[in-house]
Design a protein around this motif. Sequence first.
Motif, short mmCIF file in Angstrom:
data_model
loop_
_atom_site.label_atom_id
_atom_site.label_comp_id
_atom_site.label_asym_id
_atom_site.label_seq_id
_atom_site.Cartn_x
_atom_site.Cartn_y
_atom_site.Cartn_z
N PHE A 53 1.42 -1.62 -0.04
CA PHE A 53 -0.06 0.29 0.24
C PHE A 53 0.88 0.87 0.05
O PHE A 53 1.93 1.17 0.81
CB PHE A 53 -0.65 0.43 1.43
CG PHE A 53 -1.93 -0.62 0.77
CD1 PHE A 53 -3.27 0.00 1.06
CD2 PHE A 53 -2.21 -2.23 0.87
CE1 PHE A 53 -4.48 -0.79 0.85
CE2 PHE A 53 -3.58 -2.62 1.06
CZ PHE A 53 -4.35 -2.25 0.58
N GLU A 166 -2.63 2.03 7.67
CA GLU A 166 -2.70 2.52 6.12
C GLU A 166 -3.79 1.96 5.45
O GLU A 166 -3.83 2.94 4.24
CB GLU A 166 -1.74 1.14 5.71
CG GLU A 166 -0.58 1.73 6.72
CD GLU A 166 -0.10 1.30 7.41
OE1 GLU A 166 1.24 1.49 8.30
OE2 GLU A 166 -1.53 0.21 8.81
N THR A 167 -4.54 1.30 5.62
CA THR A 167 -5.99 0.74 4.53
C THR A 167 -6.53 1.62 4.79
O THR A 167 -7.45 2.05 3.99
CB THR A 167 -6.35 -0.30 5.02
OG1 THR A 167 -6.44 -0.87 6.34
CG2 THR A 167 -5.39 -1.49 4.79
N THR A 170 -6.46 5.38 2.45
CA THR A 170 -6.77 4.97 1.35
C THR A 170 -8.60 4.42 0.96
O THR A 170 -8.66 4.25 -0.55
CB THR A 170 -5.63 2.96 0.30
OG1 THR A 170 -5.36 2.93 1.58
CG2 THR A 170 -4.33 3.62 0.43
#
Length: 400
Positions: A53, A166-167, A170
Amino acid sequence: MTQLTVFGTLTTLSPFHMAHAGVSAEIDQNGRVRKLGTGTAKLPCTPTYKVPFPLSGDLAVGFDGTVRAIAEVPCLPGTSIRGKLRRVIAKRIKRHFIATGQLLSREAYHCIQCGAFSGDGIKANLTTSAEVIAADQQLFTGIFGGGPRLFRSNLRTHDSYLYCAETEATDVLPVIPETTALIRAYQATFAHPFIRRDDLLDFLDPIAPDVIENYAEAFESWQNTVLVTQERKALDRNAALEARAAKKRGEVVEKPEASAPTEKQKKVMLKGQSALEAVMPGVNFGFRIDIRGDDAQCGLVLAGIVDMIKEENFGGKCASGYGRMAAHLRVMNERQEEFPFLDYDGRKLLVGNQIKSYDDALESGLSQLTSASFEAIYNPKTEPSPRKGKKTDDHDDDEG
């Protein structure tokens, strides 16, 4: 035609490991899992499956202060979910055929289990529109498609990513649980060292000499086999490390000469020491499956999801207690209406009453399902096209 989206979260109740094929790793001197050759090797390690990612801002700063452009996020691949779902649904189909006394050809069996029994199925005669419609309307093939003529699938299984900072950045997750504390991706995994016991080489079984034929000869032969195999693996690993080091120096080495195993490697070889990387218990993964079909087909997939959750064996090392997951799932239909579908906390499983209509449709669809419908779609009996210049049965040999 009904369109459903099943979405929600899977929560790890035990460590979770999904082997990442083709990727090598090791545990460094600090006990962290690193890619092969990026740290001081302590133990070889099998990494868990991760997806890269992009990072920006504060998220780009790692635990050691270094700035990185990419984070590797643990993932349960959609292909793995699809394969597991296919097999639990296949169990239902096979139980139905056993109960009704029907049999399947080997070819149709393989198509039900894994999609196709041969890679050259495109050579089958061209599919007619009537056959496409028949495959689309059949209870099982309308969902999974496949077969020698590669019928279309109406099921889409998404990758399940770890809920982490992190996810979230996004925006790829179907929903963020309010109770989820967003951790960094690197904080969610740990290394699990272990020793593969060999009762023979470790002399753990005192009665082995009394039950193994030609014990001394068998012991020596097995010991040599193990040492040769492990030494070859150590040489391959050392060669890969030396090739990587040469590349960093700007040297071109086609086949680097591997150094002999070190004393530490030899001890590891003899004891069978290794490790694997696992996702820790108590973290959440996103979950999403899209279904398109009639009510019976949707009911088949929903029933399969229930069976899949009840089996509690996602990923690898399930026999050692890995891969247990709780689930909290909802369903949304084509009218954007949502309703509860499934809640499982590791002990009790609750299924929402709103899916009863799909269960009833599934029961009706199963009662009409025949093995002949699978054979027509998955094992078509086609005659080869006649070769040019060759006589066929349609020609009259007496014709002048």
